[in-house]
Design a protein around this motif. Structure first.
Motif, PDB file in Angstrom:
ATOM      1  N   GLY A 166       0.815  -1.222   0.000  1.00 12.71           N
ATOM      2  CA  GLY A 166       0.000   0.000   0.000  1.00 12.71           C
ATOM      3  C   GLY A 166       0.840   1.260   0.000  1.00 12.71           C
ATOM      4  O   GLY A 166       0.566   2.201  -0.759  1.00 12.71           O
ATOM      5  N   ALA A 167       1.870   1.301   0.835  1.00 16.15           N
ATOM      6  CA  ALA A 167       2.748   2.476   0.880  1.00 16.15           C
ATOM      7  C   ALA A 167       3.499   2.649  -0.433  1.00 16.15           C
ATOM      8  O   ALA A 167       3.634   3.772  -0.938  1.00 16.15           O
ATOM      9  N   SER A 168       3.963   1.553  -0.998  1.00 15.31           N
ATOM     10  CA  SER A 168       4.703   1.623  -2.264  1.00 15.31           C
ATOM     11  C   SER A 168       3.800   2.105  -3.392  1.00 15.31           C
ATOM     12  O   SER A 168       4.194   2.957  -4.196  1.00 15.31           O
ATOM     13  N   ARG A 169       2.584   1.581  -3.438  1.00 12.22           N
ATOM     14  CA  ARG A 169       1.635   1.993  -4.475  1.00 12.22           C
ATOM     15  C   ARG A 169       1.335   3.485  -4.359  1.00 12.22           C
ATOM     16  O   ARG A 169       1.289   4.205  -5.345  1.00 12.22           O
ATOM     17  N   ARG A 170       1.174   3.956  -3.139  1.00  6.98           N
ATOM     18  CA  ARG A 170       0.876   5.379  -2.937  1.00  6.98           C
ATOM     19  C   ARG A 170       2.060   6.247  -3.362  1.00  6.98           C
ATOM     20  O   ARG A 170       1.884   7.296  -3.976  1.00  6.98           O
ATOM     21  N   TRP A 171       3.267   5.817  -3.030  1.00  3.54           N
ATOM     22  CA  TRP A 171       4.474   6.547  -3.428  1.00  3.54           C
ATOM     23  C   TRP A 171       4.586   6.611  -4.949  1.00  3.54           C
ATOM     24  O   TRP A 171       4.903   7.654  -5.516  1.00  3.54           O
ATOM     25  N   LEU A 172       4.286   5.491  -5.607  1.00  7.06           N
ATOM     26  CA  LEU A 172       4.392   5.426  -7.059  1.00  7.06           C
ATOM     27  C   LEU A 172       3.327   6.257  -7.768  1.00  7.06           C
ATOM     28  O   LEU A 172       3.605   6.861  -8.801  1.00  7.06           O
ATOM     29  N   THR A 173       2.121   6.274  -7.218  1.00  2.13           N
ATOM     30  CA  THR A 173       1.011   6.910  -7.934  1.00  2.13           C
ATOM     31  C   THR A 173       0.685   8.318  -7.444  1.00  2.13           C
ATOM     32  O   THR A 173       0.438   9.209  -8.251  1.00  2.13           O
ATOM     33  N   MET A 174       0.691   8.518  -6.135  1.00  2.00           N
ATOM     34  CA  MET A 174       0.311   9.816  -5.578  1.00  2.00           C
ATOM     35  C   MET A 174       1.535  10.675  -5.262  1.00  2.00           C
ATOM     36  O   MET A 174       1.472  11.898  -5.326  1.00  2.00           O
ATOM     37  N   GLY A 175       2.603  10.034  -4.832  1.00  2.00           N
ATOM     38  CA  GLY A 175       3.818  10.758  -4.494  1.00  2.00           C
ATOM     39  C   GLY A 175       3.735  11.559  -3.213  1.00  2.00           C
ATOM     40  O   GLY A 175       4.582  12.404  -2.950  1.00  2.00           O
ATOM     41  N   ILE A 177       3.847  10.354  -0.104  1.00  2.00           N
ATOM     42  CA  ILE A 177       4.368   9.612   1.046  1.00  2.00           C
ATOM     43  C   ILE A 177       5.887   9.523   0.904  1.00  2.00           C
ATOM     44  O   ILE A 177       6.405   9.370  -0.195  1.00  2.00           O
ATOM     45  N   ASP A 178       6.574   9.673   2.017  1.00  2.00           N
ATOM     46  CA  ASP A 178       8.029   9.522   2.045  1.00  2.00           C
ATOM     47  C   ASP A 178       8.299   8.031   2.265  1.00  2.00           C
ATOM     48  O   ASP A 178       8.073   7.501   3.356  1.00  2.00           O
ATOM     49  N   LEU A 179       8.750   7.351   1.227  1.00  4.07           N
ATOM     50  CA  LEU A 179       8.916   5.906   1.304  1.00  4.07           C
ATOM     51  C   LEU A 179      10.033   5.503   2.251  1.00  4.07           C
ATOM     52  O   LEU A 179       9.958   4.450   2.891  1.00  4.07           O
ATOM     53  N   ASP A 180      11.070   6.331   2.379  1.00  5.94           N
ATOM     54  CA  ASP A 180      12.131   6.034   3.348  1.00  5.94           C
ATOM     55  C   ASP A 180      11.581   6.100   4.775  1.00  5.94           C
ATOM     56  O   ASP A 180      11.904   5.262   5.613  1.00  5.94           O
ATOM     57  N   GLU A 181      10.752   7.107   5.031  1.00  5.13           N
ATOM     58  CA  GLU A 181      10.132   7.217   6.349  1.00  5.13           C
ATOM     59  C   GLU A 181       9.203   6.035   6.596  1.00  5.13           C
ATOM     60  O   GLU A 181       9.190   5.465   7.687  1.00  5.13           O
ATOM     61  N   ALA A 182       8.443   5.652   5.580  1.00  3.67           N
ATOM     62  CA  ALA A 182       7.557   4.490   5.713  1.00  3.67           C
ATOM     63  C   ALA A 182       8.357   3.234   6.028  1.00  3.67           C
ATOM     64  O   ALA A 182       7.932   2.411   6.852  1.00  3.67           O
ATOM     65  N   ALA A 183       9.526   3.093   5.407  1.00  2.00           N
ATOM     66  CA  ALA A 183      10.370   1.923   5.658  1.00  2.00           C
ATOM     67  C   ALA A 183      10.905   1.898   7.088  1.00  2.00           C
ATOM     68  O   ALA A 183      11.216   0.833   7.621  1.00  2.00           O
ATOM     69  N   ARG A 184      10.994   3.082   7.713  1.00  2.00           N
ATOM     70  CA  ARG A 184      11.418   3.138   9.120  1.00  2.00           C
ATOM     71  C   ARG A 184      10.246   2.842  10.061  1.00  2.00           C
ATOM     72  O   ARG A 184      10.414   2.217  11.098  1.00  2.00           O
ATOM     73  N   ILE A 185       9.048   3.310   9.699  1.00  2.00           N
ATOM     74  CA  ILE A 185       7.879   3.190  10.571  1.00  2.00           C
ATOM     75  C   ILE A 185       7.207   1.816  10.474  1.00  2.00           C
ATOM     76  O   ILE A 185       6.817   1.225  11.484  1.00  2.00           O
ATOM     77  N   LEU A 186       7.058   1.313   9.260  1.00  2.00           N
ATOM     78  CA  LEU A 186       6.248   0.119   9.042  1.00  2.00           C
ATOM     79  C   LEU A 186       6.723  -1.140   9.761  1.00  2.00           C
ATOM     80  O   LEU A 186       5.886  -1.895  10.276  1.00  2.00           O
ATOM     81  N   PRO A 187       8.028  -1.433   9.815  1.00  2.00           N
ATOM     82  CA  PRO A 187       8.415  -2.702  10.447  1.00  2.00           C
ATOM     83  C   PRO A 187       7.885  -2.870  11.870  1.00  2.00           C
ATOM     84  O   PRO A 187       7.379  -3.940  12.220  1.00  2.00           O
ATOM     85  N   ASP A 188       7.976  -1.835  12.702  1.00  2.00           N
ATOM     86  CA  ASP A 188       7.488  -1.957  14.077  1.00  2.00           C
ATOM     87  C   ASP A 188       5.971  -2.091  14.124  1.00  2.00           C
ATOM     88  O   ASP A 188       5.429  -2.842  14.937  1.00  2.00           O
TER      89      ASP A 188
END
Length: 199
Positions: A166-175, A177-188
């Motif tokens: 979902g985060a990747s799709r939003r980054w690709l289509t809407m732009g 979302i900060d995908l690096d920030e998502a990669a820090r937040i999502l794992p936890d």
């Protein structure tokens, strides 16, 4: 491999590479049989011989890159000692892949890919499940160790992959979302949803 088989394999590679180039430049609307044959220098007859149709070519392209993405995710899991570090590595591998291969990410998350999944869902699902088997085995191991909650495997896979997709799709289509920030937040956040230790 015979010379004829080598030529056939080279033709397949030319068509797959050209299809991705066309998609990257022209988008979904520009991905046509004529555009792919022009970009590849391969005849229309050869495209139909190897893939049967544009959808067949697209299906092969999707499966090629899905296999590569899953391979990177599984490699990340193999180097993780705990379920929690595995989730972190998996999220980073997915996000890194999408950032590195933006056109591929657009294709994997496209409406055309969604339509193919809807029309050829069982075949794609079976192929994907074969590739997801190591992920399933990894999950089972950590469920047995008491790290991951004993939920149905499709639910666990959805809880793990759903937020990243979902985060990747939003980054690709809407732009937006900060995908690096998502990669820090999502794992936890993902870990909290699958951990056996729900305090």
């Amino acid at each position: 491999m015979t010379p004829k088989q080598q030529r056939g394999e080279a033709t397949v590679e030319l068509l797959l590479d050209a299809a991705l180039r066309v998609y990257a430049v022209e988008g979904e609307q520009g991905l046509t049989v004529n555009a792919v044959t022009k970009a590849s220098g391969v005849s229309l007859g050869s495209l139909y011989h190897h893939f049967g149709s544009l959808d067949g070519l697209l299906n092969a392209l999707l499966m090629r890159w899905l296999e590569r993405l899953l391979g990177e995710m599984l490699t990340a899991l193999e180097h993780s000692r705990t379920a929690r570090t595995g989730i972190r590595a998996l999220v980073r591998a997915y996000v890194g892949f999408i950032q590195e291969h933006r056109a591929v990410g657009m294709l994997l998350h496209s409406s055309r890919a969604d339509r193919l999944t809807m029309t050829q869902g069982k075949m794609l699902r079976d192929a994907q499940e074969a590739r997801l088997t190591p992920l399933t085995a990894w999950l089972r191991t950590h469920v047995e160790r008491g790290e991951v909650a004993p939920l149905p495997e499709p639910v666990l896979e959805s809880l793990i992959l759903g937020p990243v997709i979902g985060a990747s799709r939003r980054w690709l289509t809407m732009g937006d979302i900060d995908l690096d920030e998502a990669a820090r937040i999502l794992p936890d956040r993902i870990w909290r949803s699958i951990s056996a230790d729900q305090e």
